[in-house]
Design an enzyme around this catalytic site. Structure first.
Site: not given
Length: 334
Positions: A262, A267, A299
């Site tokens: 996740d 990111e 996320h």
């Protein structure tokens, strides 16, 4: 108090609008789409506080500029604070606060769902059936019951994840944490002496530790070599707990059989935005997405109505207390 909320999404705006501000307190939130960084910090002019999330950049240079703009408080609407230079904040007298426990249940439940997805291949089955393909070939999974699951980090989220897996699924849950919890035994979790003991026997490993110097790349070539062949790896905590290049090497050899992520260490350039019309320039990220046995989400483990409610309420209380007393229950100190 005027508060600049960076990286604000619709769900952030809604949760703050619904939050209760005590009588007699006036708090004005202004929401900005871009993340906080050296280029956008000028937007904080005229605000006493900035509110940021996991991928905002609040390094020494940004903190210096916030100080020059008259910002007194940095409040994080998350538990992690590794993106804030605490030394710089202390040097300029800027107070930093966070939300240490918005909804550990949200992340724990999501983690278990991610384990089930990669083990039982829900995502692949869904796509097949949507296309009219009802073959079961390639969808073979395994039972969670009786398997050994290693939890690295036993804060509230790690403990709850272990509890669900031990009490709900009948898994053997072991854990490693330099600061053992006295709730572990009650939750069905057993601590091992060291990390190597956990790595060597776990069928599934789930990461739940904060990102600090001692945990960065805790999963690397050396630690992956200590795991069982066919291990399943889950990370719903912080991306840089895993050395991406080491993970790719382990996936290519088949040593790691499945991965649920996740989070990703780089990111910030992609998550919380629509990148569907972009070319992914990060080669390691693109390579991860190409593996059939890697399941990745953006996320979202925290994203429940309850968690957003708690985040907004705690953030507002932090600001009220900081203004009134100069400190708060959730202050982060160097």
């Amino acid at each position: 108090m005027k508060v600049a909320v960076f990286g604000a999404k619709k769900y952030d705006v809604n949760s703050f609008h619904k939050a209760t501000i005590p009588d007699g307190k006036v708090m004005e939130f202004q929401y900005f789409d871009p993340l906080l960084d050296e280029k956008t910090v000028a937007l904080a002019a005229g605000f006493e506080a900035v509110c940021i999330f996991v991928n905002d950049i609040c390094d020494a240079e940004v903190v210096k500029k916030l100080n020059e703009l008259g910002v007194k408080y940095i409040v994080l609407r998350c538990a992690g604070f590794n993106n804030v230079d605490l030394q710089a904040a202390s040097r300029y007298g800027i107070k930093v606060a966070r939300v240490p426990a918005y909804s550990p249940e949200a992340v724990a439940e999501f983690t278990v769902g991610m384990i089930m997805t990669v083990v039982r291949k829900y995502h692949k089955a869904y796509n097949r059936v949507r296309e009219g393909n009802f073959l079961l070939d390639g969808l073979l999974g395994f039972n969670i019951n009786g398997k050994t699951i290693g939890i690295i980090g036993t804060g509230k989220i790690g403990l709850l994840t272990g509890k669900i897996l031990a009490k709900g699924f009948g898994a053997k849950v072991i854990a490693h944490d330099p600061y053992p919890s006295n709730l572990a035994e009650e939750y069905g979790i057993t601590y091992v002496k060291n990390l190597e003991d956990l790595l060597s026997v776990s069928d599934i490993i789930s990461l739940h530790c904060p990102l600090i110097d001692s945990t960065k790349y805790i999963i690397n070539d050396a630690t992956l070599a200590q795991t069982k062949k066919g291990v399943v790896l889950i990370n719903t905590s912080r991306g840089a707990l895993i050395d991406t290049y080491a993970l790719i090497r382990a996936l290519k050899t088949g040593h790691v059989s499945a991965v649920g992520l996740d989070v990703y260490e780089r990111e910030s350039g992609y998550f919380f935005a629509d990148s569907s019309e972009k070319v992914i320039a990060d080669d390691s990220f693109a390579r991860l997405l190409s593996f059939y046995n890697v399941f990745m989400t953006g996320h979202q483990a925290f994203l429940t109505a309850e968690a957003l409610h708690n985040i907004a309420d705690t953030t507002i209380q932090n600001l009220i207390d900081l203004e009134a007393t100069g400190t708060c229950a959730c202050i982060v100190e160097q």
